[in-house]
Motif scaffolding. Structure first.
Motif, PDB file in Angstrom:
ATOM      1  N   PHE A 149      42.327  38.700  40.611  1.00  0.00           N
ATOM      2  CA  PHE A 149      41.795  37.335  40.508  1.00  0.00           C
ATOM      3  C   PHE A 149      42.072  36.823  39.100  1.00  0.00           C
ATOM      4  N   ASP A 171      46.778  36.764  41.779  1.00  0.00           N
ATOM      5  CA  ASP A 171      45.918  35.628  42.111  1.00  0.00           C
ATOM      6  C   ASP A 171      46.611  34.821  43.187  1.00  0.00           C
ATOM      7  N   MET A 172      45.844  34.337  44.169  1.00  0.00           N
ATOM      8  CA  MET A 172      46.453  33.617  45.277  1.00  0.00           C
ATOM      9  C   MET A 172      46.861  32.187  44.903  1.00  0.00           C
ATOM     10  N   SER A 173      46.433  31.700  43.738  1.00  0.00           N
ATOM     11  CA  SER A 173      46.800  30.356  43.300  1.00  0.00           C
ATOM     12  C   SER A 173      48.082  30.403  42.476  1.00  0.00           C
ATOM     13  N   HIS A 198      49.689  36.021  45.217  1.00  0.00           N
ATOM     14  CA  HIS A 198      49.439  36.378  46.610  1.00  0.00           C
ATOM     15  C   HIS A 198      47.940  36.554  46.854  1.00  0.00           C
ATOM     16  N   ASP A 199      47.571  36.508  48.115  1.00  0.00           N
ATOM     17  CA  ASP A 199      46.232  36.881  48.548  1.00  0.00           C
ATOM     18  C   ASP A 199      46.089  38.391  48.381  1.00  0.00           C
ATOM     19  N   LEU A 200      45.166  38.805  47.552  1.00  0.00           N
ATOM     20  CA  LEU A 200      45.008  40.223  47.252  1.00  0.00           C
ATOM     21  C   LEU A 200      44.871  41.055  48.518  1.00  0.00           C
ATOM     22  N   LYS A 202      46.103  40.789  51.257  1.00  0.00           N
ATOM     23  CA  LYS A 202      47.345  40.936  52.007  1.00  0.00           C
ATOM     24  C   LYS A 202      48.440  41.569  51.148  1.00  0.00           C
ATOM     25  N   THR A 203      48.048  42.039  49.961  1.00  0.00           N
ATOM     26  CA  THR A 203      49.025  42.543  48.993  1.00  0.00           C
ATOM     27  C   THR A 203      48.680  43.945  48.511  1.00  0.00           C
ATOM     28  N   SER A 227      38.961  32.397  50.501  1.00  0.00           N
ATOM     29  CA  SER A 227      39.530  33.273  49.489  1.00  0.00           C
ATOM     30  C   SER A 227      38.645  34.493  49.249  1.00  0.00           C
ATOM     31  N   PHE A 228      37.406  34.243  48.813  1.00  0.00           N
ATOM     32  CA  PHE A 228      36.539  35.363  48.450  1.00  0.00           C
ATOM     33  C   PHE A 228      35.090  34.925  48.531  1.00  0.00           C
ATOM     34  N   ASP A 233      32.982  40.354  50.532  1.00  0.00           N
ATOM     35  CA  ASP A 233      34.309  40.810  50.114  1.00  0.00           C
ATOM     36  C   ASP A 233      34.303  41.761  48.922  1.00  0.00           C
TER      37      ASP A 233
END
Length: 308
Positions: A149, A171-173, A198-200, A202-203, A227-228, A233
């Protein structure tokens, strides 16, 4: 609002970004909705409820009077943001905002954007966490760091400045990561940094293959739909920590949710990652004093066992 005016009347110029008044801490009756920050050369007043025009005018007059005393001849630049009923409105009240706007903290430089959005590019309450990372990595040169994040990658900047061998930022942003890359260039620490927009969740494969890590920083939003959500989560992260950490490695767990106390993290860590031992809670900056430590930002350090 007398407590806010008292803070304004005693403020002095300083080079680093910092909080000047923290009404949200609940220590100043009648000012719980007010926050004043300095992102030099700009002051940012944030109110979590609407302010009357006359109150805004009084605050502006107080800032102008104090600034004329302590920085004669220098223009006063200040911004007002109102966050109310799920919306935010931001306006420039006086002066100008640099573009690009770069602030400093402990010798590091960061891009910020105080005229748009609720997050300005650097979370001032996490200054203690960044100082802990700097000191921790300086004692372990060459350390591999995982920054989850990562937002605009401030933890990565200080880790590399302190001598980290490499930092993986996730970070997904993509927009936040792009600012993070600018921050690395600003500080001349591009080497050793990698970025995964990336989305953590999924990574995990890429993240795991990059390990193990001597330090894992976990600084998620407390609630960000899609996201979280901390209450469900955070546990998913805790289960992964023992496999991500090198022997003797450390995890820095952060949580900024007033409704969730320290026990929320500690109880789950005992259950989900029992091999990791609690080391300490990192102190928050004095400017962020709160009526309750349980409400305040939580920054906890855990350590993995050494090889026997």
């Amino acid at each position: 609002m007398q407590a806010l005016f008292d803070a304004i009347h005693s403020l002095t110029p300083a080079p680093d970004a910092r909080r000047i008044f923290h009404g949200r801490g609940g220590l100043h009756a009648g000012c719980e909705h007010l926050v004043l920050d300095a992102y030099p050369p700009v002051f940012v007043l944030t109110s979590f409820k609407s302010l009357a025009d006359e109150d805004l005018a009084r605050i502006g007059e107080a800032l102008q009077a104090r600034w004329a005393e302590v920085a004669p001849g220098e223009p006063l630049n200040w911004v007002y943001q109102c966050r109310h009923e799920g919306r935010s409105e931001t306006q420039l009240m006086a002066g100008a905002v640099p573009d690009p706007h770069v602030v400093t903290e402990d010798g590091a430089r960061y891009r910020v954007h105080v005229l748009r959005g609720q997050n300005h590019g650097l979370f001032l309450d996490m200054a203690g966490g960044r100082r802990w990372v700097r000191a921790h990595v300086a004692a372990r040169p060459g350390a591999a760091v995982l920054n989850l994040f990562a937002y605009t990658c401030a933890f990565s900047v200080v880790a590399l400045q302190a001598g980290a061998g490499r930092v993986v930022n996730v970070d997904m942003s993509a927009g936040a990561i792009a600012i993070g890359q600018q921050n690395h260039r600003l500080n001349g620490v591009e080497g050793g940094a990698s970025f995964l927009p990336h989305d953590l969740f999924k990574t995990w494969g890429k993240v795991t293959r990059g390990g193990p890590y001597e330090l894992v920083v976990v600084d998620p939003p407390s609630y960000q739909k899609g996201s979280f959500v901390a209450t469900k989560d955070y546990a998913r992260l805790m289960r992964r920590l023992p496999d991500l950490l090198a022997p003797g490695g450390h995890a820095l767990l952060c949580l900024n949710a007033p409704e969730l106390g320290v026990a929320f993290l500690q109880d789950q860590m005992r259950e989900l990652a029992p091999s990791l031992q609690f080391v300490e809670r990192v102190a928050n900056p004095a400017a962020f004093a709160d009526v309750s430590d349980e409400r305040a930002l939580k920054v906890l350090v855990y350590a993995a066992p050494e090889i026997e």
